[in-house]
Design a protein around this motif. Sequence first.
Motif, PDB file in Angstrom:
ATOM      1  N   TYR A 154      24.376  18.210   8.415  1.00 20.45           N
ATOM      2  CA  TYR A 154      23.743  16.913   8.180  1.00 20.45           C
ATOM      3  C   TYR A 154      22.258  17.138   7.936  1.00 20.45           C
ATOM      4  O   TYR A 154      21.637  17.961   8.613  1.00 20.45           O
ATOM      5  CB  TYR A 154      23.889  15.991   9.392  1.00 20.45           C
ATOM      6  CG  TYR A 154      25.212  15.284   9.527  1.00 20.45           C
ATOM      7  CD1 TYR A 154      26.334  15.638   8.785  1.00 20.45           C
ATOM      8  CD2 TYR A 154      25.354  14.250  10.442  1.00 20.45           C
ATOM      9  CE1 TYR A 154      27.536  14.975   8.942  1.00 20.45           C
ATOM     10  CE2 TYR A 154      26.555  13.580  10.605  1.00 20.45           C
ATOM     11  CZ  TYR A 154      27.643  13.944   9.849  1.00 20.45           C
ATOM     12  OH  TYR A 154      28.827  13.283  10.012  1.00 20.45           O
ATOM     13  N   ILE A 155      21.686  16.402   6.986  1.00 15.50           N
ATOM     14  CA  ILE A 155      20.235  16.418   6.802  1.00 15.50           C
ATOM     15  C   ILE A 155      19.732  14.987   6.796  1.00 15.50           C
ATOM     16  O   ILE A 155      20.450  14.060   6.417  1.00 15.50           O
ATOM     17  CB  ILE A 155      19.786  17.164   5.518  1.00 15.50           C
ATOM     18  CG1 ILE A 155      20.260  16.461   4.255  1.00 15.50           C
ATOM     19  CG2 ILE A 155      20.235  18.616   5.546  1.00 15.50           C
ATOM     20  CD1 ILE A 155      19.630  17.006   2.978  1.00 15.50           C
ATOM     21  N   SER A 156      18.500  14.824   7.209  1.00 16.32           N
ATOM     22  CA  SER A 156      17.897  13.502   7.288  1.00 16.32           C
ATOM     23  C   SER A 156      17.549  12.977   5.898  1.00 16.32           C
ATOM     24  O   SER A 156      17.122  13.742   5.022  1.00 16.32           O
ATOM     25  CB  SER A 156      16.625  13.566   8.140  1.00 16.32           C
ATOM     26  OG  SER A 156      15.898  12.365   8.034  1.00 16.32           O
ATOM     27  N   ILE A 157      17.704  11.678   5.728  1.00 14.76           N
ATOM     28  CA  ILE A 157      17.317  11.015   4.481  1.00 14.76           C
ATOM     29  C   ILE A 157      15.830  11.230   4.206  1.00 14.76           C
ATOM     30  O   ILE A 157      15.386  11.171   3.066  1.00 14.76           O
ATOM     31  CB  ILE A 157      17.665   9.507   4.522  1.00 14.76           C
ATOM     32  CG1 ILE A 157      17.385   8.795   3.198  1.00 14.76           C
ATOM     33  CG2 ILE A 157      16.912   8.804   5.633  1.00 14.76           C
ATOM     34  CD1 ILE A 157      18.335   9.125   2.106  1.00 14.76           C
ATOM     35  N   ASP A 158      15.056  11.516   5.239  1.00 10.66           N
ATOM     36  CA  ASP A 158      13.615  11.711   5.092  1.00 10.66           C
ATOM     37  C   ASP A 158      13.232  13.141   4.708  1.00 10.66           C
ATOM     38  O   ASP A 158      12.058  13.409   4.459  1.00 10.66           O
ATOM     39  CB  ASP A 158      12.910  11.333   6.399  1.00 10.66           C
ATOM     40  CG  ASP A 158      13.151   9.878   6.767  1.00 10.66           C
ATOM     41  OD1 ASP A 158      13.158   9.036   5.861  1.00 10.66           O
ATOM     42  OD2 ASP A 158      13.343   9.601   7.966  1.00 10.66           O
ATOM     43  N   SER A 159      14.197  14.052   4.661  1.00 10.34           N
ATOM     44  CA  SER A 159      13.890  15.450   4.340  1.00 10.34           C
ATOM     45  C   SER A 159      13.595  15.601   2.844  1.00 10.34           C
ATOM     46  O   SER A 159      14.086  14.835   2.016  1.00 10.34           O
ATOM     47  CB  SER A 159      15.059  16.354   4.726  1.00 10.34           C
ATOM     48  OG  SER A 159      16.156  16.121   3.863  1.00 10.34           O
ATOM     49  N   SER A 211      17.887   9.872  10.476  1.00  6.42           N
ATOM     50  CA  SER A 211      17.206  10.906  11.262  1.00  6.42           C
ATOM     51  C   SER A 211      17.765  11.053  12.679  1.00  6.42           C
ATOM     52  O   SER A 211      17.654  12.114  13.274  1.00  6.42           O
ATOM     53  CB  SER A 211      15.707  10.607  11.328  1.00  6.42           C
ATOM     54  OG  SER A 211      15.480   9.338  11.905  1.00  6.42           O
ATOM     55  N   GLU A 212      18.400  10.026  13.215  1.00  6.06           N
ATOM     56  CA  GLU A 212      18.962  10.107  14.568  1.00  6.06           C
ATOM     57  C   GLU A 212      20.343  10.769  14.605  1.00  6.06           C
ATOM     58  O   GLU A 212      20.881  10.998  15.675  1.00  6.06           O
ATOM     59  CB  GLU A 212      19.058   8.715  15.190  1.00  6.06           C
ATOM     60  CG  GLU A 212      17.725   8.053  15.410  1.00  6.06           C
ATOM     61  CD  GLU A 212      16.817   8.848  16.325  1.00  6.06           C
ATOM     62  OE1 GLU A 212      17.313   9.477  17.280  1.00  6.06           O
ATOM     63  OE2 GLU A 212      15.595   8.836  16.090  1.00  6.06           O
ATOM     64  N   GLU A 213      20.910  11.062  13.444  1.00  6.01           N
ATOM     65  CA  GLU A 213      22.272  11.611  13.386  1.00  6.01           C
ATOM     66  C   GLU A 213      22.326  13.121  13.200  1.00  6.01           C
ATOM     67  O   GLU A 213      23.394  13.711  13.310  1.00  6.01           O
ATOM     68  CB  GLU A 213      23.034  10.975  12.211  1.00  6.01           C
ATOM     69  CG  GLU A 213      23.230   9.497  12.337  1.00  6.01           C
ATOM     70  CD  GLU A 213      23.946   8.936  11.147  1.00  6.01           C
ATOM     71  OE1 GLU A 213      25.182   9.090  11.066  1.00  6.01           O
ATOM     72  OE2 GLU A 213      23.277   8.351  10.279  1.00  6.01           O
ATOM     73  N   ILE A 214      21.216  13.755  12.916  1.00  7.32           N
ATOM     74  CA  ILE A 214      21.240  15.167  12.523  1.00  7.32           C
ATOM     75  C   ILE A 214      21.366  16.142  13.683  1.00  7.32           C
ATOM     76  O   ILE A 214      21.720  17.297  13.484  1.00  7.32           O
ATOM     77  CB  ILE A 214      19.990  15.534  11.692  1.00  7.32           C
ATOM     78  CG1 ILE A 214      18.722  15.333  12.498  1.00  7.32           C
ATOM     79  CG2 ILE A 214      19.963  14.753  10.401  1.00  7.32           C
ATOM     80  CD1 ILE A 214      17.467  15.832  11.808  1.00  7.32           C
ATOM     81  N   TYR A 215      21.102  15.680  14.901  1.00 10.09           N
ATOM     82  CA  TYR A 215      21.078  16.581  16.045  1.00 10.09           C
ATOM     83  C   TYR A 215      22.470  17.105  16.381  1.00 10.09           C
ATOM     84  O   TYR A 215      23.415  16.347  16.483  1.00 10.09           O
ATOM     85  CB  TYR A 215      20.446  15.889  17.249  1.00 10.09           C
ATOM     86  CG  TYR A 215      19.051  15.420  16.918  1.00 10.09           C
ATOM     87  CD1 TYR A 215      18.017  16.339  16.795  1.00 10.09           C
ATOM     88  CD2 TYR A 215      18.794  14.082  16.666  1.00 10.09           C
ATOM     89  CE1 TYR A 215      16.749  15.929  16.449  1.00 10.09           C
ATOM     90  CE2 TYR A 215      17.521  13.666  16.313  1.00 10.09           C
ATOM     91  CZ  TYR A 215      16.504  14.591  16.214  1.00 10.09           C
ATOM     92  OH  TYR A 215      15.247  14.182  15.865  1.00 10.09           O
ATOM     93  N   GLY A 216      22.556  18.413  16.516  1.00  6.80           N
ATOM     94  CA  GLY A 216      23.819  19.045  16.861  1.00  6.80           C
ATOM     95  C   GLY A 216      24.727  19.281  15.663  1.00  6.80           C
ATOM     96  O   GLY A 216      25.861  19.711  15.820  1.00  6.80           O
TER      97      GLY A 216
END
Length: 157
Positions: free
Chosen positions: A117-122, A108-113
Amino acid sequence: MRRKLITREGHQKLKDEVDYLWRKERPEITKIVTWAAALGDRSENADYQYNKKKLREIDRRVRFLRKLLDGIEIVDYHPQQEGKVFFGAWVTLEDDDEKTLTFRIVGSEEIYGRDDYISIDSPMARACISKEVDDEVIVRTPSGEKSWYVLEIRYEK
């Protein structure tokens, strides 16, 4: 408490940000604050007030990143992942209208910008986990269920 996951590249990017903020940007702002403070009345000194605020923001971000980096787990590629969708995978999906969607599943900390990329939590990532090429992925959305088919799975090694 759930583990926070991150790719090795994402971890390095966060470490680089801490290093940049602490070793480059913070010393520069500190010099400006010191200079502005020496000019006298700080209550009406815009340089002092603005840069003091910026210094607090840098310190807050560094504290956040250091705490985050301490409690995060790096997930590297493993050959057993090959052929299935897991954390760190680049996935290409196609819907019934032949529209394709390509993304990487990351922390979740890598998706910005990053739009790819999508979060594993999506919901999309959760629906894709453990799927193989040609499997159907059903994602529940507010407007109903949407079906996708896995076209390609690849990992950066």
